[in-house]
Design a protein around this motif. Structure first.
Motif, PDB file in Angstrom:
ATOM      1  N   GLN A   7      -2.189   9.441  -5.183  1.00 24.67           N
ATOM      2  CA  GLN A   7      -2.160  10.641  -3.707  1.00 24.67           C
ATOM      3  C   GLN A   7      -0.602  10.578  -3.312  1.00 24.67           C
ATOM      4  N   ALA A   8      -0.223   8.930  -3.478  1.00 27.20           N
ATOM      5  CA  ALA A   8       0.916   9.218  -2.477  1.00 27.20           C
ATOM      6  C   ALA A   8       2.124   9.407  -3.493  1.00 27.20           C
ATOM      7  N   PRO A   9       2.417  10.059  -4.438  1.00 27.65           N
ATOM      8  CA  PRO A   9       3.259  10.163  -5.469  1.00 27.65           C
ATOM      9  C   PRO A   9       3.391  11.837  -4.905  1.00 27.65           C
ATOM     10  N   ALA A  10       2.611  12.353  -4.775  1.00 25.29           N
ATOM     11  CA  ALA A  10       2.498  13.653  -4.891  1.00 25.29           C
ATOM     12  C   ALA A  10       2.148  14.039  -3.442  1.00 25.29           C
ATOM     13  N   PHE A  11       1.719  13.474  -2.571  1.00 18.89           N
ATOM     14  CA  PHE A  11       2.429  13.495  -0.793  1.00 18.89           C
ATOM     15  C   PHE A  11       3.224  13.329  -0.797  1.00 18.89           C
ATOM     16  N   GLU A  12       4.112  12.611  -1.457  1.00 20.33           N
ATOM     17  CA  GLU A  12       5.757  12.101  -1.526  1.00 20.33           C
ATOM     18  C   GLU A  12       6.730  13.196  -1.610  1.00 20.33           C
ATOM     19  N   HIS A  63       7.548   4.483  -6.869  1.00 14.36           N
ATOM     20  CA  HIS A  63       8.747   4.252  -6.915  1.00 14.36           C
ATOM     21  C   HIS A  63       8.783   5.371  -8.229  1.00 14.36           C
ATOM     22  N   THR A  64       9.845   6.318  -6.782  1.00 11.43           N
ATOM     23  CA  THR A  64       9.561   7.856  -8.212  1.00 11.43           C
ATOM     24  C   THR A  64      11.025   8.240  -8.209  1.00 11.43           C
ATOM     25  N   LYS A  65      11.575   9.086  -8.359  1.00  7.38           N
ATOM     26  CA  LYS A  65      13.307   9.554  -8.313  1.00  7.38           C
ATOM     27  C   LYS A  65      13.626  10.196  -6.670  1.00  7.38           C
ATOM     28  N   ASN A  66      12.288  11.223  -6.390  1.00  5.03           N
ATOM     29  CA  ASN A  66      12.159  11.848  -4.737  1.00  5.03           C
ATOM     30  C   ASN A  66      12.078  11.101  -3.993  1.00  5.03           C
ATOM     31  N   ALA A  67      11.163   9.712  -4.003  1.00  4.63           N
ATOM     32  CA  ALA A  67      10.699   8.832  -2.665  1.00  4.63           C
ATOM     33  C   ALA A  67      10.829   7.853  -3.497  1.00  4.63           C
ATOM     34  N   PRO A  68      12.017   6.386  -3.591  1.00  3.39           N
ATOM     35  CA  PRO A  68      11.780   5.561  -4.371  1.00  3.39           C
ATOM     36  C   PRO A  68      12.153   4.309  -3.062  1.00  3.39           C
ATOM     37  N   LEU A 128      11.988  17.202   4.021  1.00  7.37           N
ATOM     38  CA  LEU A 128      12.086  15.510   4.792  1.00  7.37           C
ATOM     39  C   LEU A 128      12.625  14.430   4.117  1.00  7.37           C
ATOM     40  N   LEU A 129      13.692  14.336   5.054  1.00  2.61           N
ATOM     41  CA  LEU A 129      13.944  12.476   4.000  1.00  2.61           C
ATOM     42  C   LEU A 129      13.385  11.752   3.882  1.00  2.61           C
ATOM     43  N   LEU A 130      12.767  10.975   3.197  1.00  6.24           N
ATOM     44  CA  LEU A 130      11.895  10.531   2.913  1.00  6.24           C
ATOM     45  C   LEU A 130      12.838   8.309   2.485  1.00  6.24           C
ATOM     46  N   PHE A 131      12.474   7.803   3.249  1.00  9.82           N
ATOM     47  CA  PHE A 131      13.103   6.540   2.752  1.00  9.82           C
ATOM     48  C   PHE A 131      12.155   4.990   3.169  1.00  9.82           C
ATOM     49  N   LYS A 132      11.526   4.512   1.451  1.00  7.74           N
ATOM     50  CA  LYS A 132      11.429   3.279   1.997  1.00  7.74           C
ATOM     51  C   LYS A 132      11.495   1.971   1.442  1.00  7.74           C
ATOM     52  N   TYR A 133      11.524   1.431   2.214  1.00  8.54           N
ATOM     53  CA  TYR A 133      12.250  -0.041   2.402  1.00  8.54           C
ATOM     54  C   TYR A 133      11.238  -1.142   2.531  1.00  8.54           C
ATOM     55  N   TRP A 134      11.077  -2.289   1.648  1.00 10.52           N
ATOM     56  CA  TRP A 134      10.521  -3.131   1.701  1.00 10.52           C
ATOM     57  C   TRP A 134      11.127  -4.282   1.548  1.00 10.52           C
ATOM     58  N   LEU A 135      10.665  -5.324   2.511  1.00  4.74           N
ATOM     59  CA  LEU A 135      11.574  -6.126   3.153  1.00  4.74           C
ATOM     60  C   LEU A 135      10.958  -7.275   2.120  1.00  4.74           C
ATOM     61  N   THR A 136      11.521  -7.990   1.536  1.00  3.29           N
ATOM     62  CA  THR A 136      11.471  -9.209   0.897  1.00  3.29           C
ATOM     63  C   THR A 136      11.743 -10.446   1.086  1.00  3.29           C
ATOM     64  N   ALA A 162      -1.103  -7.066  -5.794  1.00  2.00           N
ATOM     65  CA  ALA A 162      -0.427  -5.548  -4.702  1.00  2.00           C
ATOM     66  C   ALA A 162       0.854  -4.813  -4.678  1.00  2.00           C
ATOM     67  N   ARG A 163       1.677  -5.821  -4.567  1.00  2.00           N
ATOM     68  CA  ARG A 163       2.769  -5.374  -3.666  1.00  2.00           C
ATOM     69  C   ARG A 163       3.431  -4.557  -5.290  1.00  2.00           C
ATOM     70  N   GLN A 164       3.237  -5.253  -6.448  1.00  2.00           N
ATOM     71  CA  GLN A 164       4.270  -4.499  -7.803  1.00  2.00           C
ATOM     72  C   GLN A 164       2.717  -3.586  -8.191  1.00  2.00           C
ATOM     73  N   ARG A 165       1.725  -3.608  -7.690  1.00  2.00           N
ATOM     74  CA  ARG A 165       1.577  -2.359  -8.530  1.00  2.00           C
ATOM     75  C   ARG A 165       1.516  -1.082  -7.812  1.00  2.00           C
ATOM     76  N   MET A 166       1.761  -1.719  -6.481  1.00  2.00           N
ATOM     77  CA  MET A 166       2.399  -0.026  -5.150  1.00  2.00           C
ATOM     78  C   MET A 166       3.439   0.885  -6.522  1.00  2.00           C
ATOM     79  N   LEU A 167       4.541  -0.470  -6.207  1.00  2.00           N
ATOM     80  CA  LEU A 167       6.129  -0.552  -6.666  1.00  2.00           C
ATOM     81  C   LEU A 167       5.423   0.663  -7.957  1.00  2.00           C
ATOM     82  N   ASP A 168       5.132  -0.119  -8.776  1.00  2.00           N
ATOM     83  CA  ASP A 168       5.589   0.668 -10.357  1.00  2.00           C
ATOM     84  C   ASP A 168       4.449   2.152  -9.996  1.00  2.00           C
ATOM     85  N   ALA A 169       3.736   2.223  -9.293  1.00  2.00           N
ATOM     86  CA  ALA A 169       3.646   3.278  -9.198  1.00  2.00           C
ATOM     87  C   ALA A 169       3.649   4.480  -7.931  1.00  2.00           C
TER      88      ALA A 169
END
Length: 177
Positions: free
Chosen positions: A80-85, A136-141, A93-101, A127-134
């Protein structure tokens, strides 16, 4: 790391247009709602900025690792997250998603909860890798920011954000009156 980063971004912004959203754990009623429903009222209107500290992505990381949600709930979220975004960005809406490693060995500012979480480092990594794989999209990378050096990490994140915001002309003095 995360709280300090948010503070650096907001400290020079007008609080009438920029706010931090840090939702607590859901109450009994909220647990029965559509997962994203709690977040929707906090989304920014045109000309506003909302920085989510503890965003909807808890459902993909902390919650499954700590047993706060079921595998089915996590799977539904990741679908659902990619569809929601997509809906958000389609509406402008400009959506920026940051992961601090931060490397596993980093030692600064570890709370008792952080120490407990370190025991589950491999689970969080998976869990992080699964989340990023699912999600990370063109419109909300996702943008991963190396935060082993906080100062450099903050500068890199702010530079990325500034480079990706649209240019908005500063109003002339007479328009401010």
């Amino acid at each position: 790391g995360k709280g300090g980063m948010i503070k650096r971004i907001t400290q020079r912004l007008n609080p009438r247009v920029a706010r931090v959203v840090a939702l607590p754990a859901p109450n009994d009623r909220e647990r029965t709602q559509w997962y994203f429903q709690r977040y929707v009222p906090h989304l920014p209107a045109a000309g506003e900025i909302a920085l989510f500290d503890r965003s909807w992505y808890n459902r993909a990381g902390v919650e499954p690792v700590m047993g706060f949600c079921t595998p089915q709930e996590t799977a539904a979220f990741l679908k659902q997250a990619p569809a929601f975004e997509q809906l958000l960005t389609d509406d402008g809406l400009l959506l920026f998603k940051y992961w601090l490693t931060v490397d596993q060995m980093k030692q600064w500012k570890l709370s008792p909860i952080d120490l407990k979480a370190r025991e589950k480092y491999a689970d969080y990594t998976k869990a992080r890798q699964r989340m990023l794989d699912a999600t990370h999209t063109k419109n909300a990378p996702w943008t991963l920011v190396d935060f082993n050096d906080q100062r450099r990490g903050r500068l890199a994140l702010i530079r990325h954000l500034l480079d990706h915001l649209p240019a908005i002309p500063y109003p002339r003095f007479h328009e401010l009156i």
